[in-house]
Each structure stands twice: as structure tokens, then as C-alpha cells.
Motif scaffolding. Sequence first.
Motif, short mmCIF file in Angstrom:
data_model
loop_
_atom_site.label_atom_id
_atom_site.label_comp_id
_atom_site.label_asym_id
_atom_site.label_seq_id
_atom_site.Cartn_x
_atom_site.Cartn_y
_atom_site.Cartn_z
N ALA B 144 0.85 -1.20 0.00
CA ALA B 144 0.00 0.00 0.00
C ALA B 144 0.89 1.25 0.00
O ALA B 144 0.42 2.34 -0.32
CB ALA B 144 -0.92 0.00 1.22
N HIS B 145 2.16 1.08 0.36
CA HIS B 145 3.12 2.20 0.34
C HIS B 145 3.39 2.52 -1.13
O HIS B 145 3.77 1.65 -1.91
CB HIS B 145 4.39 1.74 1.04
N GLU B 146 3.19 3.77 -1.48
CA GLU B 146 3.23 4.16 -2.89
C GLU B 146 4.54 3.75 -3.57
O GLU B 146 4.54 3.22 -4.68
CB GLU B 146 3.04 5.67 -3.00
N THR B 147 5.66 3.99 -2.87
CA THR B 147 6.96 3.66 -3.44
C THR B 147 7.04 2.18 -3.81
O THR B 147 7.49 1.81 -4.89
CB THR B 147 8.07 3.96 -2.41
N PRO B 166 10.89 -0.18 6.61
CA PRO B 166 9.94 0.42 7.56
C PRO B 166 9.83 -0.36 8.86
O PRO B 166 9.61 0.23 9.92
CB PRO B 166 8.60 0.37 6.80
N MET B 167 10.01 -1.67 8.77
CA MET B 167 9.87 -2.48 10.00
C MET B 167 11.00 -2.18 10.98
O MET B 167 10.79 -2.12 12.18
CB MET B 167 9.92 -3.97 9.65
N GLU B 181 7.64 11.11 17.03
CA GLU B 181 8.66 10.93 16.00
C GLU B 181 8.50 12.04 14.96
O GLU B 181 7.39 12.40 14.56
CB GLU B 181 8.57 9.55 15.32
N PHE B 182 9.62 12.58 14.52
CA PHE B 182 9.66 13.65 13.52
C PHE B 182 10.16 13.10 12.20
O PHE B 182 10.97 12.17 12.17
CB PHE B 182 10.60 14.77 13.97
N GLY B 183 9.71 13.73 11.12
CA GLY B 183 10.23 13.33 9.82
C GLY B 183 9.57 14.15 8.72
O GLY B 183 8.61 14.89 8.97
N GLY B 184 10.09 14.01 7.52
CA GLY B 184 9.48 14.66 6.38
C GLY B 184 8.19 13.95 6.00
O GLY B 184 7.95 12.82 6.42
N THR B 185 7.36 14.61 5.21
CA THR B 185 6.09 14.00 4.82
C THR B 185 6.33 12.68 4.09
O THR B 185 5.49 11.79 4.14
CB THR B 185 5.29 14.93 3.90
N ASP B 186 7.47 12.54 3.42
CA ASP B 186 7.75 11.28 2.71
C ASP B 186 8.00 10.13 3.67
O ASP B 186 8.03 8.97 3.25
CB ASP B 186 8.94 11.45 1.75
N GLN B 187 8.17 10.44 4.95
CA GLN B 187 8.43 9.39 5.94
C GLN B 187 7.15 8.91 6.63
O GLN B 187 7.21 8.10 7.57
CB GLN B 187 9.41 9.90 7.00
N LYS B 188 6.00 9.43 6.18
CA LYS B 188 4.75 9.12 6.89
C LYS B 188 4.52 7.62 7.04
O LYS B 188 4.19 7.13 8.11
CB LYS B 188 3.58 9.78 6.16
N PHE B 189 4.71 6.90 5.95
CA PHE B 189 4.46 5.46 5.99
C PHE B 189 5.35 4.78 7.03
O PHE B 189 4.90 4.01 7.86
CB PHE B 189 4.71 4.85 4.60
N ASP B 207 3.38 9.78 18.89
CA ASP B 207 2.70 10.68 17.97
C ASP B 207 3.70 11.08 16.89
O ASP B 207 4.88 10.71 16.94
CB ASP B 207 2.12 11.87 18.73
N VAL B 208 3.21 11.81 15.91
CA VAL B 208 4.01 12.06 14.71
C VAL B 208 3.94 13.52 14.30
O VAL B 208 2.84 14.09 14.28
CB VAL B 208 3.49 11.21 13.53
N ILE B 209 5.07 14.14 14.04
CA ILE B 209 5.08 15.48 13.46
C ILE B 209 5.81 15.41 12.13
O ILE B 209 6.99 15.07 12.07
CB ILE B 209 5.72 16.52 14.40
N LEU B 210 5.07 15.69 11.06
CA LEU B 210 5.65 15.64 9.72
C LEU B 210 5.91 17.06 9.23
O LEU B 210 5.06 17.93 9.35
CB LEU B 210 4.69 14.94 8.76
#
Lengths: 392, 392
Positions: B144-147, B166-167, B181-189, B207-210
Motif C-alpha cells: 500500500a506504500h506508494e513507493t 519500515p519495519m 517521532e519527527f520526519g518529512g512527509t515522505d516518511q509518513k508510511f 505521535d508524529v510530526i511531519l
Amino acid sequence: MTIDEMLSRGVSEVIVEANVRRKLNKGKQLRLKLGIDPTRSDIHIGHAVALRKMRQFQELGHTVVLIVGDWTAQIGDPTGRDESRPRLTVAETRSNAEYYMDQVFKVIDPAKTEVRWQSEWFGQFDLEKAFGLIGRFTVNQMLAHETFRKRYEAGQQLTVLELMYPMLQAYDSIAIKPDIEFGGTDQKFNILAGRQLMEQMGMEPQDVILVPLIIGTDGRKMSKSFNNSVDILMSPKDKYGKIMSMGDDVLPVYYEVWSDTPIAEVKAMAEAIKAGSVNPRDLKMQLARDIIRQLDGEAAAAEAEAEFVRVFQQRDLPSDMPEVQLAEATNIIDLLVATKLAASKGEARRLIDGGGVRLAGEKISGYDSLVQPVGEQILQVGRRKFVKLLSN
Amino acid sequence: MTIDEMLSRGVSEVIVEANVRRKLNKGKQLRLKLGIDPTRSDIHIGHAVALRKMRQFQELGHTVVLIVGDWTAQIGDPTGRDESRPRLTVAETRSNAEYYMDQVFKVIDPAKTEVRWQSEWFGQFDLEKAFGLIGRFTVNQMLAHETFRKRYEAGQQLTVLELMYPMLQAYDSIAIKPDIEFGGTDQKFNILAGRQLMEQMGMEPQDVILVPLIIGTDGRKMSKSFNNSVDILMSPKDKYGKIMSMGDDVLPVYYEVWSDTPIAEVKAMAEAIKAGSVNPRDLKMQLARDIIRQLDGEAAAAEAEAEFVRVFQQRDLPSDMPEVQLAEATNIIDLLVATKLAASKGEARRLIDGGGVRLAGEKISGYDSLVQPVGEQILQVGRRKFVKLLSN
């Protein structure tokens, strides 16, 4: 048995046949891999087709390397499954494997068998080694496997762990360096993964001998849940009964894989069955006796046959027969005369002496037996004369 | 900075925002996870947007937990990639990581940072632990991950190992128990995989901050290969030049994430740029100075600005100007008079005293300078008067 017959009879596919022939002709002792999956408790004669084929190779001096899949069993072979299996613990796996081994050695020769446990190599596997293995297989390749693709496309649960099953099985070949891997046709994907991995890692790739998945006694897929399998650990009596209950059209298949009857005869047999020119019952009895002899020995086979004959004959009763009320315990000689099964006491004694008198299927051997008035009992003389004894 | 601004400015998405607010209001010291991927050598101010956001949290007393992905780096983040990356060795990873760290600490505060290496937990990972992890993720979920899906559907190489990226990143959260956890929007998955795993393993999910992936100075995706990034380790002078070369429409984006200019002013600035009522050059200079101050300090920022002004002015030459042949080395005073840039030797001396005379952009400070006849040189007086000196 000729090499031609070894590589064709009870064999679905040989990859690469020319290589196998070359290996056999070199006179070198070959290493024959068979992975066993200690998730199932009972193996049946369908599972054992590969074992029987390997036994033939053993008789030529080759060595079976039996790999106990104590690590793959923790995943569970996904082949043909539409859902993930529960993961087994190491302890469950070990106990299953021991039980499995008891069965396997009813077919293959333990003296020419090397038993190896996957934990020997996977017990030491760290994440780096796992990366090295997993990185050699692509998702596209894995999802080309019908089992995986179907589940993926149907949106059914398919864990990434299950994709590792073929990889682990493949790595076993790196660890034990087999010349040939054996398996059922359903194992083709997994076994070819081993071929690929050996090539990628610079080894001579194993060849492959695939045996057919034989159908159950009722003509459906052989499966415990259909109650149509002949299990290796069944009592000889139960095996015999199961084989006798087999559909007539299934019979030649079993003859091909489980007997040494020349293949031309097996083919003629199939024709004769279709034409109705042979009694399938006799062929089944011969097959049952042969299979049980291979698995349990000659004495057990003979005993199972005798037992079957007795029970079978009892089943083979005429649908109507004279009925006689039995009011009290009666001497057998008197009873034979009273029911007109013997014309005289002298004849009654001679019939007993000849072993032709049975009460409820049991042979009567003395003149003094008292027959008790208990429910319904069949009193029988020879193959044709019956009386049903009734009591209130 | 208010919590509202912290959670919206330079932030693309917060999952779950109510939880983050609750955590911030509890007054507890929070653990802020950032995974760094030591496959890339140079980080740029695009990568550093998350770091800058975390710096704001550090200023409130929270702790950054920087995870050096020395194991995931052996796989290589597949996100957005259409082919597998070459696997790095552990040694390469370590050396990259050290280089990376030098850059990171130009943005975040090392005193409020805990640095953890994945090898701390993955170095001990055996196959059984790996099974436990891999068995929690399904193929459907991964594809389901686009990449992954794109590569799978296009039949491009996608190794099963890459699905583990990802695992592994998710498992880092089990090891260090972050609040956010912080990351760029590309790290959402990848980051949501961590949330899922924590829940499955009975922990309170992170929680997540993109943060947004900011575009390059030319408006395209920021990428080394487009030469449109501002790298953390570039010299202040190069950074300044790169920022000044930025497209006008990109400017407000950089102001939002890299300045503390109130967001209302940033919005007004975007309007003013569109309306042509402001000179973007001045805004870029202000931004460049601010970014370099943050990364390299005030002195470096001032120096870079001065350097830029000098070079910039030189670039800002009129497209046509008088040309004069210079046959031999000539005194600067004589030359200024000969080229009519000064009406007299006295004026020439006053112009030099006032710092208004430049040769090839370099200020002339003495009356005795000899100008050599070498190629083309611009002799400049003040901001408007130029002569091009030619030699053969």
C-alpha cells in the motif's frame, strides 16, 4: 529398476534431467535433500511418495539428507494456504519432528540417512546474514508464486514473514549442498528458489525431482479433513480397510507409486478395470498387502489381510436369510441340525472340523460350544449357508 | 513561540495533534525521535527542517533522541526510489554517520540530544526476533506504500529486504520509546509503521510530526543532482550565493521554515512579491544572513553578506561600457584620468580615499597601484561608472 524407470515412474518432473543422469552415471554417492515440515503430526502415503522414491535411490547407495525444518516450521509452509498459520514454538517443533521421524523411517533407510536440523545454521543467523539472504529475492518473484499472488490479490492476510519461507528452504541447500532436492509438485517454487540461490552464491545448483501429489482414496485431494488418507502410523488393519475402500479409478495411481508391478502391467490393469474384465477388489487386496508389507512388514500384512477377509465376508451376507428364534443356550451341534444347516450331527461335526462353521464371524472349533440367545447373530456354514438367530 | 505556532508553522501534519498538546501540557520531558540515515553524506537545509523544528522543542526542555540508522542504512531507504540501493557495509555506515553528526549539531543542541545507534538492538537480533518483527507486517500493507506499489506494479526490482526498512525503523521506537517521532512527509508510511508496532506490542503509540519537503532554490524538488540545495556544510559564501539565486516564489516557503519572522508578515511578504511592491533581493539577503547566522554564527553571516555585496555589485554591470586598450602596466591615478573616470589626478586620489575605486571587484586602496595588462578587467568608480580594460 532402470534409471529410465526411476526417473519417470511416480515422478512428475525432473529439472534438469540430463544433469541428474550425468550425476547418476558418475558413480559418485549423491546427496538427496528432503525438507520435512514438522508442523503436521501425521504423514500419509501421499506425503511418502517422495520418501519411497528416495528409498529407490538409497538402494543404489545414495544418501538422503533429511532436513528437519524446525525454523521454517515456525513460519509454516504457506504453499496452498489461504491464511497465515499460527507460529509454532521451538519446543512444539522438536516434539513434532521426533514423531515425524518415527514415520519417515518406515519408508527410508535410516542407515543411509543424514538428519540435519535447520537450527544448526539458523540458530546462529544474525540480522546481517538475514539481510544477505532476503536481499537476494524480489517481491515480484515472490508474488509470482501462485499461493502468494492469490492471497495478495484477494487482500487476504499474507505476512512478509511468509515470503521468507521459500528463502529459508533455499538456504538449507547452501548449508548442506545437495545434488538433488526431492518434493511434491506443490514444492516446485520453493525448491527452485534453492536452485537460484545456489547459483547466485557460486555453487553448482541442485537438480530437482518432483513427485505427484496423489489423490485420496475417494478421488479427491488427499486430506485429513476428508478422511481419505492412508496414514503411515495407522494400524495395518485400518490401512487395509482404507485401501479397500478406494475408488476403482484411483487404484492404478497407487499401483504406479507404491508397487513394483511393471508399469506396462499397471497400464493394462487400468484398461481392464475400465472394461470390467477384472475384479478391482482382488487388485486392491494385492495392493493393500503390498503397501502394508512395505510399511509394517510381511506378518502384519498377512494378518491384516486375514482380518479383512473375515470381516469382509461377514459384510458380504445375503440380504435375506432364514430366521430362527433362539430361546435358550443351545449346543452348537444341536443348533446346526435344528436349523437344517447340517443334515445330521455327524455332518455338523465334520463341518466344524473343516473350519466351515462361524458364529458372528468367529470360527467355531469345538463340539461343546453353547450358543447364547443374545440379540441377533449370524450362524454360517461355508460361504453360502446362513441362518439369522433371533432372541427376545 | 506559542504551541499553536510550533505545531503549525513549518509543519505539514500532526498525528494525533490532541495527544501532542496533552503531552506538551503535562510538563513532562518528552523524547523526540529522529531517525537519521547515514547513507547520504551531505544534508541540506531541506533535510534540516525537521531538525530546526526539534530545536524549538529542545528550547522548551525536551530531549532529541537521534537514531543513527546504521542497520537501515545497510538496506537504504527505498522511499521514493525506483531501484534498490547498493548495500553499505557497517564501516561505511559508521564513517558516514560521523560526518552526518557534524552537520546535525549545527542545528540541534548536542547537550539536549541522546545519540543512539541501531546496532545497540539490531546487533543482537537473532532470526527468532526477526521473525517476531517481520510476522507483524503484511505484504498488502507494505505494497500500500506508494513507493513499493509503484515498483511492484512496474515490475521494477524491489527486494524483500527493502520491505524490512519500515519495519526496522518501526522497531527503533520499541527500543527507545519516543513520545513523538519527527520526519518529512515522505516518511509518513515508515513513521506510522512505528505507531502500529508500538500499539501491537502494548506500548503507548508515538505521535508524529511531519514537516514539509521544501523545494529547491529553483522551485524543483531539492536534490543534489539539480544543484539546487543549500548544504549545511557549504561555506557561508556558497550558502549566501545559493540563497540569493533562489526563485522569488520559493522565498516565502523558506521564510516560513527557516526564519522567526511572524507568519503574518511572511504571508504579507508573499503578496508583496506577487504585487511587485517589494524587492525580493533585499528579502533574500535578509534570509541568507539569518540562515547562515543559525548555521555558522553571526560573524560568518556578516562576512558572507559583505562578500556577496562586493561580488553582486560586480555582477550588476551595465551591458555596454566604454572599452580601453591597456598596453602596459599603468599607475592607477594615471589610468583613472586617462579613461576619464576622474577629471583630474586630485579627483582620482579623492575617489581612492573614499573607497569608490575597484579593479575586478577588488577595492583599490593606494595611489601607487600598477594595473597590469591581463585579459579583460573592469575598472569601476562608485556604482555607476565603468570602463572595460582590454589587453592583447
